[in-house]
Scaffold this active site. Sequence first.
Site, mmCIF file in Angstrom:
data_model
loop_
_atom_site.group_PDB
_atom_site.id
_atom_site.type_symbol
_atom_site.label_atom_id
_atom_site.label_comp_id
_atom_site.label_asym_id
_atom_site.label_seq_id
_atom_site.Cartn_x
_atom_site.Cartn_y
_atom_site.Cartn_z
ATOM 1 N N GLY A 1 0.799 -1.226 0.000
ATOM 2 C CA GLY A 1 0.000 0.000 0.000
ATOM 3 C C GLY A 1 0.828 1.271 0.000
ATOM 4 O O GLY A 1 0.391 2.319 0.466
ATOM 5 N N GLY B 1 1.756 0.447 -7.326
ATOM 6 C CA GLY B 1 0.990 0.445 -8.572
ATOM 7 C C GLY B 1 1.042 1.793 -9.269
ATOM 8 O O GLY B 1 1.288 1.877 -10.476
ATOM 9 N N GLU C 1 3.942 -16.554 -0.710
ATOM 10 C CA GLU C 1 3.347 -16.865 -2.013
ATOM 11 C C GLU C 1 3.972 -16.081 -3.172
ATOM 12 O O GLU C 1 3.781 -16.426 -4.326
ATOM 13 C CB GLU C 1 1.826 -16.697 -1.982
ATOM 14 C CG GLU C 1 1.322 -15.316 -1.638
ATOM 15 C CD GLU C 1 1.013 -15.140 -0.154
ATOM 16 O OE1 GLU C 1 1.803 -15.642 0.686
ATOM 17 O OE2 GLU C 1 0.021 -14.476 0.156
ATOM 18 N N LYS D 1 16.567 1.048 8.011
ATOM 19 C CA LYS D 1 16.830 -0.373 8.283
ATOM 20 C C LYS D 1 15.840 -1.321 7.580
ATOM 21 O O LYS D 1 16.263 -2.290 6.946
ATOM 22 C CB LYS D 1 16.851 -0.603 9.803
ATOM 23 C CG LYS D 1 17.164 -2.041 10.264
ATOM 24 C CD LYS D 1 18.564 -2.523 9.927
ATOM 25 C CE LYS D 1 19.704 -1.834 10.557
ATOM 26 N NZ LYS D 1 20.119 -1.964 11.885
ATOM 27 N N CYS E 1 -24.969 0.772 -11.004
ATOM 28 C CA CYS E 1 -25.246 -0.654 -10.854
ATOM 29 C C CYS E 1 -26.219 -0.911 -9.698
ATOM 30 O O CYS E 1 -27.408 -0.643 -9.853
ATOM 31 C CB CYS E 1 -23.941 -1.432 -10.725
ATOM 32 S SG CYS E 1 -24.165 -3.147 -11.224
ATOM 33 N N GLY F 1 -26.699 0.900 -7.311
ATOM 34 C CA GLY F 1 -27.283 2.228 -7.092
ATOM 35 C C GLY F 1 -28.500 2.435 -7.985
ATOM 36 O O GLY F 1 -29.549 2.927 -7.543
ATOM 37 N N MET F 2 -28.370 2.048 -9.239
ATOM 38 C CA MET F 2 -29.493 2.181 -10.173
ATOM 39 C C MET F 2 -30.639 1.248 -9.786
ATOM 40 O O MET F 2 -31.818 1.630 -9.794
ATOM 41 C CB MET F 2 -28.995 1.865 -11.577
ATOM 42 C CG MET F 2 -30.052 1.847 -12.631
ATOM 43 S SD MET F 2 -30.612 0.165 -12.988
ATOM 44 C CE MET F 2 -31.162 0.373 -14.671
ATOM 45 N N HIS G 1 -20.854 0.272 -15.322
ATOM 46 C CA HIS G 1 -19.848 0.960 -14.498
ATOM 47 C C HIS G 1 -18.999 1.919 -15.340
ATOM 48 O O HIS G 1 -17.953 1.521 -15.852
ATOM 49 C CB HIS G 1 -18.925 -0.066 -13.834
ATOM 50 C CG HIS G 1 -19.615 -0.916 -12.832
ATOM 51 N ND1 HIS G 1 -19.715 -0.565 -11.507
ATOM 52 C CD2 HIS G 1 -20.251 -2.093 -12.950
ATOM 53 C CE1 HIS G 1 -20.380 -1.494 -10.841
ATOM 54 N NE2 HIS G 1 -20.718 -2.436 -11.704
ATOM 55 N N GLU H 1 -17.162 4.191 -14.291
ATOM 56 C CA GLU H 1 -15.917 4.553 -13.592
ATOM 57 C C GLU H 1 -14.698 3.802 -14.131
ATOM 58 O O GLU H 1 -13.573 4.274 -13.986
ATOM 59 C CB GLU H 1 -16.065 4.338 -12.081
ATOM 60 C CG GLU H 1 -16.190 2.894 -11.589
ATOM 61 C CD GLU H 1 -17.612 2.365 -11.549
ATOM 62 O OE1 GLU H 1 -18.469 2.865 -12.305
ATOM 63 O OE2 GLU H 1 -17.879 1.427 -10.763
HETATM 64 N N1 GLN Z 1 -25.666 -6.884 -6.591
HETATM 65 C C1 GLN Z 1 -26.159 -6.347 -7.811
HETATM 66 C C2 GLN Z 1 -26.178 -7.383 -8.928
HETATM 67 O O1 GLN Z 1 -25.586 -8.405 -8.822
HETATM 68 C C3 GLN Z 1 -25.354 -5.128 -8.245
HETATM 69 C C4 GLN Z 1 -23.949 -5.442 -8.620
HETATM 70 C C5 GLN Z 1 -23.047 -4.226 -8.677
HETATM 71 O O2 GLN Z 1 -23.362 -3.182 -8.119
HETATM 72 N N2 GLN Z 1 -21.922 -4.354 -9.340
HETATM 73 O O3 GLN Z 1 -26.796 -7.175 -9.929
#
Ligand code: GLN
Length: 527
Positions: free
Chosen positions: A15, A19, A147, A187, A372, A374-375, A502, A504
């Site tokens: 962390g 990346g 690992e 160190k 997702c 949210g919608m 998504h 984002e």
């Molecule tokens: N849990 C919801 C689904 O499977 C939404 C998934 C998500 O937000 N990526 O459809």
Amino acid sequence: MAKKYIIVSGGVLSGIGKGVTSASIGRLLKELGIKVNSLKIDPYLNVDAGTMNPNQHGEVFVTEDGYEADLDLGHYERFLGIEMKKFNNMTAGQVYKYVIEKEREGKYLGATVQMVPHVTQRIKERIEEIETDVLLIEIGGTVGDIEGEIFLEAVRELSFEKGRDNFMFIHVTFVPYLNITNEFKTKPTQQSVQLLRRIGIQPDMILVRTEKEIDLPSLEKIALFGGVPLQYVVNVPDLSNIYEVPELLYEKDIHSLICKKLNISVPQKIESINWKCPRIFKNLKIAMISKYLGTDDAYKSIIESIFLSGANKPEIVNAEELEEMKEETLGIFLSKYQGIIIPGGFGKRAIEGKIKAIKYARENKIPILGICLGMQLMVVEFARNVMGYKNANSTEFDESTPYPVIDLMEEQKRLLNLGGTMRLGAQKIEILPNTKLFDIYGRQVETYERHRHRYEVNYHEFNNMFETPEENENKLTISAKTDFVEAVELKNHPFFVGIQYHPEFKSKVGNPHPIFVKFIEEVEKIK
Ligand code: GLN
């Protein structure tokens, strides 16, 4: 030019921005006109990140080709501006699964199948699958992790096979600063370099991450104990804006050091890098109604999409706390925000808090973006509070709801396996004219967006909740569709937009997803 390899390992702590640092190195080389690609190695046994809890491991990043990856692939995609694919991520789970399946098929008949050479062989094959001029390989975790050793062993072997001159080992470490004694402590870094050496890897460069600029004597000490020329021990202190890291590396001349070590003739001389990263972040108050509170990484791509659209970090609000609040208290609490995001998620916990926030935003005309889950919750909220469907829900949370407005997709009902089986990756969506979404996409009718879900709007049974862009009955307007409802919005609201996909994951530096840009524009209008 022979293919060149840059291996990035981590020391001391995870962390510390390994990346971001690797992605920034990649971007810098790209600016020089070099063809770069990346491979993120995750030494865990999961075959992909899809089954991991974001609270522990951060978000699951979804690629265009429908792979559920470690969030670092998001950094590479945003910084390098190229689309990552399944082959850009290798996990130990994939490697062992492959080797064991091959053994069962009888492909190693007669042999004792071993970590070396069989597992290392598979790792090397995966590395060689990626064709590019410079391949950045970031090994997840910290040197010394059980690992991770096999991956270090594999790249060590490969460096001998391909020629050590074509390899550059960069070790990224953290040097803590002790306030009490007013000194940097080197160190742990010395010891992590020793761990690397013990397995036969001498780093060529050490990138020293610190919270503030380090002093020269500390760097000299690291150079001496690490056996690395001082010039190749470079301090990378914290920056408030991670998108400025490529510039910092450029100022420190890291590109020249890398090109020298790898014997790459720089194709383009550059005076400065032409890097269009966001520098000014508007001070907006956006609440992200969340449930994964263990780490901001759980919502990484959304947070970065907001940054890339030029606003400051949204505030992570605990949805469970909203659940307990009376409507009036909730109204007072949320009134300090200019915009609301309801991110994706899985499972019942905290959904009632999210639904309350949606109701507040809908009634008070506060810009709200539902992604997702949210919608889906926007649809549930509308069903309950506008259509009057008492106890409407998604069957993900209530299997016996009288109004299953969100339901499991037909194809998902027959599945037994939960790994990698959602509706994933780029899927075509059709955007309907005369909607906000249509304007956001620059009046484009068809595009591809990345998905990751099992549930969908139950349009078939509940089509009376929805209307077309031409109708005007104050129902939820469908603004994008395929066989599924892909997006909904409200006409009599400045920005009430829910999307099944998504956006984002598609934001890149200099090119944030237009949905976030428009959302920010609307948020700014709220005083
Ligand atoms: N849990 C919801 C689904 O499977 C939404 C998934 C998500 O937000 N990526 O459809």
